[in-house]
Enzyme design. Structure first.
Site, PDB file in Angstrom:
ATOM      1  N   ASP A  33       0.815  -1.211   0.000  1.00 28.82           N
ATOM      2  CA  ASP A  33       0.000   0.000   0.000  1.00 28.82           C
ATOM      3  C   ASP A  33       0.852   1.266   0.000  1.00 28.82           C
ATOM      4  O   ASP A  33       0.460   2.286  -0.567  1.00 28.82           O
ATOM      5  CB  ASP A  33      -0.932   0.006   1.216  1.00 28.82           C
ATOM      6  CG  ASP A  33      -2.165  -0.862   0.996  1.00 28.82           C
ATOM      7  OD1 ASP A  33      -2.129  -1.713   0.088  1.00 28.82           O
ATOM      8  OD2 ASP A  33      -3.144  -0.690   1.733  1.00 28.82           O
TER       9      ASP A  33
ATOM     10  N   CYS B 109       0.993  -7.619   5.723  1.00 32.23           N
ATOM     11  CA  CYS B 109       0.518  -6.419   5.027  1.00 32.23           C
ATOM     12  C   CYS B 109      -0.996  -6.339   4.889  1.00 32.23           C
ATOM     13  O   CYS B 109      -1.727  -7.280   5.149  1.00 32.23           O
ATOM     14  CB  CYS B 109       1.238  -6.230   3.702  1.00 32.23           C
ATOM     15  SG  CYS B 109       3.025  -5.975   3.967  1.00 32.23           S
TER      16      CYS B 109
ATOM     17  N   LYS C 214      -3.890  -5.930   2.918  1.00 33.59           N
ATOM     18  CA  LYS C 214      -5.026  -6.673   2.355  1.00 33.59           C
ATOM     19  C   LYS C 214      -4.748  -8.170   2.327  1.00 33.59           C
ATOM     20  O   LYS C 214      -5.665  -8.962   2.138  1.00 33.59           O
ATOM     21  CB  LYS C 214      -5.323  -6.201   0.929  1.00 33.59           C
ATOM     22  CG  LYS C 214      -5.483  -4.708   0.780  1.00 33.59           C
ATOM     23  CD  LYS C 214      -6.454  -4.108   1.769  1.00 33.59           C
ATOM     24  CE  LYS C 214      -6.450  -2.603   1.732  1.00 33.59           C
ATOM     25  NZ  LYS C 214      -5.167  -1.996   2.049  1.00 33.59           N
TER      26      LYS C 214
ATOM     27  N   CYS D 162       5.331  -2.179   7.982  1.00 32.89           N
ATOM     28  CA  CYS D 162       5.698  -0.848   8.487  1.00 32.89           C
ATOM     29  C   CYS D 162       5.515  -0.771  10.007  1.00 32.89           C
ATOM     30  O   CYS D 162       4.580  -1.303  10.564  1.00 32.89           O
ATOM     31  CB  CYS D 162       4.877   0.218   7.785  1.00 32.89           C
ATOM     32  SG  CYS D 162       5.161   0.248   5.997  1.00 32.89           S
TER      33      CYS D 162
ATOM     34  N   GLU E 131      -6.833   4.354  -0.159  1.00 28.16           N
ATOM     35  CA  GLU E 131      -6.357   4.987   1.072  1.00 28.16           C
ATOM     36  C   GLU E 131      -5.716   6.321   0.735  1.00 28.16           C
ATOM     37  O   GLU E 131      -5.118   6.482  -0.328  1.00 28.16           O
ATOM     38  CB  GLU E 131      -5.304   4.106   1.747  1.00 28.16           C
ATOM     39  CG  GLU E 131      -5.866   2.885   2.398  1.00 28.16           C
ATOM     40  CD  GLU E 131      -4.797   2.072   3.095  1.00 28.16           C
ATOM     41  OE1 GLU E 131      -5.162   1.117   3.774  1.00 28.16           O
ATOM     42  OE2 GLU E 131      -3.598   2.387   2.961  1.00 28.16           O
TER      43      GLU E 131
ATOM     44  N   SER F 111      -5.034   5.405   5.409  1.00 28.55           N
ATOM     45  CA  SER F 111      -4.018   4.452   5.834  1.00 28.55           C
ATOM     46  C   SER F 111      -4.076   4.310   7.344  1.00 28.55           C
ATOM     47  O   SER F 111      -4.462   5.234   8.065  1.00 28.55           O
ATOM     48  CB  SER F 111      -2.633   4.961   5.422  1.00 28.55           C
ATOM     49  OG  SER F 111      -1.622   4.319   6.159  1.00 28.55           O
TER      50      SER F 111
END
Length: 552
Positions: free
Chosen positions: A81, A122, A124, A194, A442, A467
């Site tokens: 993303d 992550c 999705k 992240c 997002e 996000s």
């Protein structure tokens, strides 16, 4: 072992052709008597959260073999993303969730696997895997790949959000481009999702809280050897689940989903969990509505001041005992439920340890009495909207201001960077919903730009998504969306919008009858679409139903 699903492809003289193909893989005669386990691996080398998954899947395969099964690994797509953010690529991210679920169903059903180990990280990917597990409903366990370690620069820990907000600081003249380039080189030190409690890590926490991954899996860093051990143990554990015929719908229940929401509220997780938990519930045939989030949020305080709203990374949560420690603090609020580990969620909570120096606050002394997420309703969002209340300063919990309306993210971003937005404004970004976007993109770039430019009194309202890295008064998932004729499509520049997070309201303040007068002039907008986006826009449900593909 009793009759296995995989017997459909390997038992009897009439399955000789099927066995011949399996023998071409090197399957031994003895292995035909063992359970066949599918390993869905989201490894690729474009997503930092996925680059290490080959190693984890290797450990899973070792565990399956040690437990007496035969592993068969196959690939699953994954979109980053962060890389897709801020351009047309972001429209493809949410639709990929359905593709991931479909692809796992296709592989599991076509090859008659006896069980599944789902290896992914992550935004999705993990929700898509959980949707597939609930849909196929054969014994399954999830291994989430773990968070990235924080970046570091001049005595300060960094995450991706520092870079996004750095763009706004450059636009404001508070940071030069050379400094931003140095920041960019330091922020993301290696593999893993992240660093903060953004969507990827929130969904890993939800997976563990609902009992679909082993204790400690969610917060264990991607580079930690413990992640390899969890992967190996998960591979072994799937054989016990197959033997005992413990299926995802035995684990994913109303009680376990509500436990996940409790943990979500305690952590202050991503708004995207509302979409994903509702989609998972839909696959498991469990009624779940937006009011469930408000009901639980009214009881569960915010216990961890996590990034992006607070200072703490996922690494800090791991050092504080991870999700088991959060469960321990929440124990009296939990509904006991089984987990893939074989231990109940309450027994995991009771046996957890909370080390000294923990970032997890007590129920009596929370970060905030308000849970991390809130569902808002009102004349602007009759079907509901969602806000990460844990990331909103209390001076913006009640706000009233003039609307600045943009028919898309790109327009809004240009106006923000050009400083055409004033303090007090309510930025409205519409036609970015599931159908209108399409794909409900997002929007981290506009929210981060507002923060980087130093705005403190600007709210943002959209029928799209944010996000998990978004902070500030940002309200998303406005339902119905503009493309479905929702009131957000009828807002004019200068209209007054009233936000009240305490009362959970989002109102468009217009004279009686004005909204209907405007509706009489409203016309459906269409975009030229092809391929997957055309199919998605034609079949996707509204955000208050989890943006699932409609079955009718």
């Amino acid at each position: 072992m009793s009759t296995m699903r995989s017997d459909e492809v390997k038992r009897g003289y009439h399955r000789a052709p099927n066995r011949a193909l399996l023998r071409a893989l090197g399957i031994t005669q003895e292995e035909f008597d063992r359970p066949f386990i599918g390993v869905a691996n989201a490894w690729n080398d474009i997503v930092p959260g996925h680059t290490h998954l080959r190693a984890l899947a290797g450990k899973v395969r070792e565990g399956i073999a040690a437990g007496g099964g035969v592993p068969f690994e196959f690939g699953v797509i994954g979109i980053c993303d962060g890389i897709a953010m801020g351009h047309e690529g972001m429209r493809y991210s949410l639709p990929s969730r359905e593709n991931i679920a479909d692809s796992i169903e296709l592989m599991a059903e076509a090859h008659r696997f006896d069980g599944l180990v789902l290896v992914g990280t992550c935004d999705k990917i993990v929700p898509g895997m959980l949707m597939a597990a609930a849909r196929v409903n054969i014994p399954s366990i999830v291994v989430t790949g773990g968070p990235m370690l924080p970046g570091y620069q001049e005595g300060r820990e960094l995450s991706l959000i520092d870079v996004f907000e750095g763009v706004g600081k450059v636009a404001a003249g508070a940071l030069d481009e050379e400094s931003l380039a140095r920041l960019e080189r330091c922020a993301m030190p290696g593999c893993g999702s992240c660093q903060g409690l953004y969507t990827a890590n929130t969904m890993a926490c939800m997976t563990e809280a609902m009992g679909m991954s082993l204790p400690g899996c969610a917060a264990s860093p991607a580079v930690d050897a413990d992640k390899l051990r969890i992967s190996r143990t998960s591979g072994e554990r799937i054989l016990a689940l197959v033997q005992e015929n413990v299926r995802p719908r035995d684990i994913i229940t109303r009680e376990s989903l509500e436990n996940a929401i409790r943990v979500d509220m305690a952590l202050g997780g991503s708004t995207n969990t509302v979409l994903h938990l509702m989609a998972i519930a839909d696959e498991a045939a469990i009624p779940l509505d937006l009011e469930t989030f408000n009901r639980i949020g009214s009881r569960i305080p915010h216990l961890c001041h996590m990034q992006p709203a607070g200072p703490h990374s996922m690494a800090a949560l791991h050092r504080s005992g991870g999700i088991p420690a959060v469960l321990k603090v929440l124990e009296r609020e939990l509904s006991d439920a089984p987990t893939v580990s074989g231990a109940s969620i309450c027994s995991i909570a009771r046996s957890a340890a909370i080390p000294s120096g923990s970032i997890i606050q007590t129920m009596e002394s929370p970060v905030s009495q308000a849970g991390g997420l809130r569902i808002l309703r009102g004349s602007l969002a009759p079907g509901g909207a969602v806000v990460k209340s844990a990331a909103v300063g209390h001076d913006m919990w009640v706000h009233r201001g003039p609307a600045r309306v943009f028919d898309g993210e790109k327009e809004a971003m240009e106006a923000i960077l050009a400083r055409h937005i004033r303090e007090g404004d309510v930025v409205v970004i519409r036609y970015e919903g599931p159908r209108g976007g399409p794909g409900m993109p997002e929007m981290l770039s506009p929210t981060s730009a507002l923060m980087g430019l130093g705005y403190s009194k600007v709210a943002l309202v959209t029928d799209g998504r944010f996000s998990g890295g978004t902070r500030g008064p940002c309200i998303g998932h406005v339902t119905p969306e503009a493309a479905a004729g929702g009131p957000i499509g009828l807002v004019h520049d200068g209209d007054t919008i009233a936000i009240d997070l305490r009362e959970r309201t989002l109102e468009l303040l217009l004279p009686k009858g004005e909204l209907e007068r405007r509706r009489s002039f409203w016309a459906q907008r269409t975009k030229p679409l092809t391929g997957i986006l055309a199919r998605y826009a034609a079949t996707v449900a509204q955000a208050d139903r989890g943006a699932v593909l409609r079955k009718e």
